[in-house]
Motif scaffolding. Structure first.
Motif, PDB file in Angstrom:
ATOM      1  N   SER A 192       0.703  -1.253  -0.049  1.00  0.00           N
ATOM      2  CA  SER A 192      -0.005  -0.046   0.153  1.00  0.00           C
ATOM      3  C   SER A 192       0.767   0.976  -0.034  1.00  0.00           C
ATOM      4  O   SER A 192       0.053   2.304  -0.320  1.00  0.00           O
ATOM      5  CB  SER A 192      -0.987   0.035   1.137  1.00  0.00           C
ATOM      6  N   VAL A 193       1.765   1.175   0.722  1.00  0.00           N
ATOM      7  CA  VAL A 193       3.094   2.050   0.254  1.00  0.00           C
ATOM      8  C   VAL A 193       4.354   2.406  -1.114  1.00  0.00           C
ATOM      9  O   VAL A 193       4.664   3.384  -0.918  1.00  0.00           O
ATOM     10  CB  VAL A 193       3.646   2.460   2.190  1.00  0.00           C
ATOM     11  N   LYS A 194       3.744   1.454  -1.272  1.00  0.00           N
ATOM     12  CA  LYS A 194       5.566   1.411  -2.112  1.00  0.00           C
ATOM     13  C   LYS A 194       5.208   2.419  -3.298  1.00  0.00           C
ATOM     14  O   LYS A 194       3.832   2.927  -3.905  1.00  0.00           O
ATOM     15  CB  LYS A 194       5.306   0.180  -2.906  1.00  0.00           C
ATOM     16  N   ASP A 249      -3.621   6.232   5.480  1.00  0.00           N
ATOM     17  CA  ASP A 249      -2.022   6.188   6.222  1.00  0.00           C
ATOM     18  C   ASP A 249      -2.556   6.881   7.519  1.00  0.00           C
ATOM     19  O   ASP A 249      -1.167   7.271   8.829  1.00  0.00           O
ATOM     20  CB  ASP A 249      -1.173   7.121   5.075  1.00  0.00           C
ATOM     21  N   THR A 250      -2.972   7.450   8.234  1.00  0.00           N
ATOM     22  CA  THR A 250      -3.432   7.765   9.350  1.00  0.00           C
ATOM     23  C   THR A 250      -3.028   6.824  10.052  1.00  0.00           C
ATOM     24  O   THR A 250      -3.623   6.164  10.500  1.00  0.00           O
ATOM     25  CB  THR A 250      -4.613   8.341   9.598  1.00  0.00           C
ATOM     26  N   ALA A 251      -2.281   6.408  11.381  1.00  0.00           N
ATOM     27  CA  ALA A 251      -1.692   5.791  12.284  1.00  0.00           C
ATOM     28  C   ALA A 251      -0.848   5.976  12.787  1.00  0.00           C
ATOM     29  O   ALA A 251      -0.219   7.306  12.730  1.00  0.00           O
ATOM     30  CB  ALA A 251      -1.238   5.035  11.634  1.00  0.00           C
ATOM     31  N   VAL A 252      -0.846   5.656  14.286  1.00  0.00           N
ATOM     32  CA  VAL A 252       0.253   5.883  14.969  1.00  0.00           C
ATOM     33  C   VAL A 252       1.944   4.794  14.356  1.00  0.00           C
ATOM     34  O   VAL A 252       1.570   3.582  14.130  1.00  0.00           O
ATOM     35  CB  VAL A 252       0.236   5.581  16.324  1.00  0.00           C
ATOM     36  N   TYR A 253       2.935   5.577  14.180  1.00  0.00           N
ATOM     37  CA  TYR A 253       3.699   4.878  13.706  1.00  0.00           C
ATOM     38  C   TYR A 253       4.918   4.889  14.530  1.00  0.00           C
ATOM     39  O   TYR A 253       5.202   5.914  15.202  1.00  0.00           O
ATOM     40  CB  TYR A 253       4.855   5.648  12.488  1.00  0.00           C
ATOM     41  N   VAL A 288       0.930  10.038  13.035  1.00  0.00           N
ATOM     42  CA  VAL A 288       0.336  10.840  11.455  1.00  0.00           C
ATOM     43  C   VAL A 288      -1.011  10.718  11.252  1.00  0.00           C
ATOM     44  O   VAL A 288      -2.010   9.996  11.144  1.00  0.00           O
ATOM     45  CB  VAL A 288       0.853  10.488  10.201  1.00  0.00           C
ATOM     46  N   THR A 289      -1.615  12.111  10.841  1.00  0.00           N
ATOM     47  CA  THR A 289      -3.207  12.046  10.587  1.00  0.00           C
ATOM     48  C   THR A 289      -2.774  12.654   9.186  1.00  0.00           C
ATOM     49  O   THR A 289      -2.263  14.132   8.885  1.00  0.00           O
ATOM     50  CB  THR A 289      -3.583  12.875  11.414  1.00  0.00           C
ATOM     51  N   VAL A 290      -3.660  12.177   8.398  1.00  0.00           N
ATOM     52  CA  VAL A 290      -3.896  12.554   6.730  1.00  0.00           C
ATOM     53  C   VAL A 290      -5.353  13.136   6.721  1.00  0.00           C
ATOM     54  O   VAL A 290      -6.314  12.240   6.345  1.00  0.00           O
ATOM     55  CB  VAL A 290      -3.904  11.552   5.551  1.00  0.00           C
TER      56      VAL A 290
END
Length: 118
Positions: A62-64, A89-93, A114-116
């Motif tokens: 999903s990020v490639k 992509d919003t999540a805690v990284y 990260v919040t999109v």
């Protein structure tokens, strides 16, 4: 004992970019496989990207093409450049460090949000 400190998270609009950093406090940084994981609300933690010395980098599908993992051994720091960000992509990284010769030496950072969103 290794401490990992992430930074660079925040709020960004869809299509925007962020760069995450992970500072590794221990010695022999080059002997660690480094990786980024993320966890969205209500979901399991998932692998995003890994950088293992002597091997290719690895990304979740999903990020490639959008995310790039890198490391600077001189600074004991790993990065995740995230471009064309999407709401999903919003999540805690989380940053992860795993010693190549001792699997018990497996460390996690505290996470960065990260919040999109528009």
């Amino acid at each position: 004992q290794v401490q990992l400190v992430e930074s660079g998270g925040g709020l960004v609009q869809p299509g925007g970019s962020l760069r995450l950093s992970c500072a590794h406090s221990g010695s022999f940084f080059s002997l660690y496989a480094m990786g980024w994981y993320r966890q969205a609300p209500g979901k399991q933690r998932e692998l995003v990207a890994t950088f293992t010395p002597g091997r290719d980098t690895n990304y979740v599908d999903s990020v490639k093409g959008r995310f790039t993992i890198s490391r600077d051994n001189a600074k004991n720091t790993m990065y995740l450049q995230m471009n064309s960000l999407k709401p999903e992509d919003t999540a805690v990284y989380y940053c992860n460090a795993r010693h190549l010769r001792d699997p018990l030496r497996n460390y996690w950072g505290q996470g960065t949000q990260v919040t999109v969103s528009s």
